[in-house]
Design an enzyme around this catalytic site. Structure first.
Site, PDB file in Angstrom:
ATOM      1  N   ALA A   1      -0.996   5.039  82.139  1.00 16.72           N
ATOM      2  CA  ALA A   1      -0.309   4.751  80.852  1.00 16.72           C
ATOM      3  C   ALA A   1       0.851   5.330  80.699  1.00 16.72           C
ATOM      4  O   ALA A   1       1.232   6.473  81.159  1.00 16.72           O
ATOM      5  CB  ALA A   1      -1.485   5.096  79.758  1.00 16.72           C
ATOM      6  N   THR A   2       1.913   4.468  80.142  1.00 17.43           N
ATOM      7  CA  THR A   2       3.314   4.995  80.197  1.00 17.43           C
ATOM      8  C   THR A   2       3.808   5.497  78.844  1.00 17.43           C
ATOM      9  O   THR A   2       3.178   6.592  78.341  1.00 17.43           O
ATOM     10  CB  THR A   2       3.825   4.001  80.549  1.00 17.43           C
ATOM     11  OG1 THR A   2       3.812   2.802  80.195  1.00 17.43           O
ATOM     12  CG2 THR A   2       3.938   3.706  82.313  1.00 17.43           C
TER      13      THR A   2
END
Lengths: 267, 228
Positions: A50-51
């Site tokens: 996840a960024t």
């Protein structure tokens, strides 16, 4: 993750050692705590990551936002991932890093806070919640060294001080209180540069939402692992606010206008 | 060496039951009553810091009478049971029926095996999305599990309270009405007035979000009683 299902129905009383008000300790007394056993060889696994997530303080509290993309290597693994969650009624937590572990960590953190509140009859202080999250990250240290890091962002409304507060973490569980805004994840650097210019004291809610969404767009422009708003497919960032009234999620319908205006605004 | 006294099991159980009943009858009662949006739990609790009512899970509440340390252990045990189950499976898989069964087993075990039986009675209430999903369970000192329909009372004077409520209970009443009915019934049985601030009350309210347990303060009780 391993858990012995039989222990769920274990006797109500007489746990040894006594787990107190902590849910994680309760899981540990019954050998049910989440465990990821990863050996050296498997550190080359391409698991979803996840960024970009960020948080900004504004007049009424804090706004927290995250893009919707999860990547695995150079592939887009998911394009509608939720990265921003309610931790309890007065705080929010956002995740970056290895998505599978981060989501489990959030679930555990949410249960922990509610469990404590019910047993003790009072909510943990914001500081207490932030410290507890640091302890949970520290528990993941061995995995972080194998490339499976979880780095959350924590923000909430401090009911005693009457303001919003932000906390960032590093992979070893270091906890840092931030003043005005905070970011983490692969596009975090770009978002932080944007916020440095766009942040102002006493932003109102509408302005804070716009700044948060625009910072995510700026990150998406520079970082391939961050997904911007997609008006055609109806993908909008997760945006939440935490104020004196508590945690509130902003509906996609209310974000359409914000995202359109923010996209227009971009150079 | 002298032979140990023989005590017939009937006598043993009777002695234990009498002991527990005596302890419970000294305690102040709690009434649990359905209203249009959920379930009301109310009892007298001067001081009010040592709660008799508590939230167990999203739609499940707990009430205990008798010895505080004993029902408090059960309340905490119930929260652990519920959170563990909800975390391992899903939130909807935590039911009052499962919890009431666990309480019943635990209390029953203590009644026959421990040196001293628990001097307590507990009530477990659960609401659903409509009135047909409401579940009320009463667990007695020996582990006997009884379901209640619409209303129930535990603690001192519970039989008299049960009779009064059976006359006065009406399905679909408002919260104000049930607060008044329950408070009047307790005052009638105790034969004295209770200050608004000396009540402890809570509701499970299906109009709330995920967590449907809410405490009801003295102002709300005062307003409800003067309104009806």
């Amino acid at each position: 993750m391993t858990a012995s299902a039989g222990a769920i129905g274990a006797p109500l009383l007489n746990d040894e050692p006594v787990p107190g008000a902590s849910f994680l300790s309760l899981l540990e007394t019954r050998g049910m705590q989440p465990v990821w056993a990863v050996d050296q060889a498997s550190s080359h696994l391409e698991l979803p990551e996840a960024t970009t997530v960020l948080a900004v303080r504004f007049a009424d509290g804090v706004v927290m936002a995250g893009d919707r993309r999860a990547t695995a290597g150079n592939l887009i693994a998911h394009d509608r991932v939720k990265k921003v969650f309610a931790a309890d009624s007065f705080s929010a937590v956002a995740i970056s890093g290895s998505a599978g572990m981060a989501i489990e960590l959030v679930k555990l953190f949410q249960t922990e806070l509610e469990h404590y509140e019910k047993i003790e009859g009072t909510r943990l202080s914001l500081e207490g919640k932030a410290n507890y999250l640091a302890r949970m990250i520290r528990g993941h240290l061995p995995l972080a060294f194998q490339g499976l890091a979880v780095v959350p962002l924590f923000a909430g409304y401090d009911e005693r001080a009457g303001t919003g507060k932000l906390f960032t973490y590093d992979v070893v569980g270091g906890r840092y209180e931030e003043q005005d805004y905070a970011t983490t994840g692969s596009g975090g650097g770009v978002a932080r540069s944007f916020l440095k210019g766009a942040f102002a004291e006493q932003l109102d809610k509408a302005a804070a939402l716009r700044v948060a969404v625009e910072a995510l767009i700026a990150a998406a422009e520079e970082d391939s692992a961050t997904g911007g708003p997609d008006l055609r497919r109806g993908i909008f960032p997760n945006v939440v606010t935490v104020t004196a009234e508590g945690f509130a999620e902003i509906d996609d319908a209310d974000l359409v206008g914000v995202a359109e205006a923010a996209l227009e605004n971009r150079p | 060496m002298t032979a140990p006294f023989y005590v017939p099991p009937e006598q043993l159980i009777k002695d234990r039951a009498d002991f527990a009943r005596k302890g419970i009858s000294r305690g102040r009662p709690i009434i649990v009553m359905e209203y249009i949006d959920g379930v009301l739990l109310i009892g007298e609790n001067p001081g009010g810091y040592l709660h008799k009512l508590g939230e167990i899970y999203d739609s499940i509440a707990f009430a205990g009478v008798g010895r505080f340390n004993e029902f408090e252990t059960l309340r905490v045990g119930g929260i652990r049971y519920a959170d563990l189950k909800g975390y391992s499976y899903g939130r909807r898989d935590v039911t009052a029926k499962g919890l009431a069964n666990a309480y019943s087993q635990t209390i029953g075990q203590i009644f026959t095996h421990e040196v001293k039986p628990y001097e307590i009675e507990v009530f477990v209430a659960e609401i659903g999305d409509d009135a047909s999903a409401t579940r009320l369970f009463r667990i007695q000192f020996d582990g006997t599990l009884i379901t209640a329909d619409g209303f129930g009372a535990i603690g001192g004077g519970e039989e008299a309270l049960g009779e009064t409520l059976a006359d006065q209970y009406e399905a679909g009443a408002t919260l104000d009405t049930v607060i008044s009915t329950a408070a009047d019934a307790i005052e009638a049985v105790e034969e004295r007035q209770v200050d608004d601030g000396d009540w402890e009350a809570a509701v499970l309210d299906r109009t709330l979000g995920r967590r449907r347990f809410r405490q009801v303060g003295p102002e709300e009780i005062g307003a409800a009683r003067s309104a009806s």
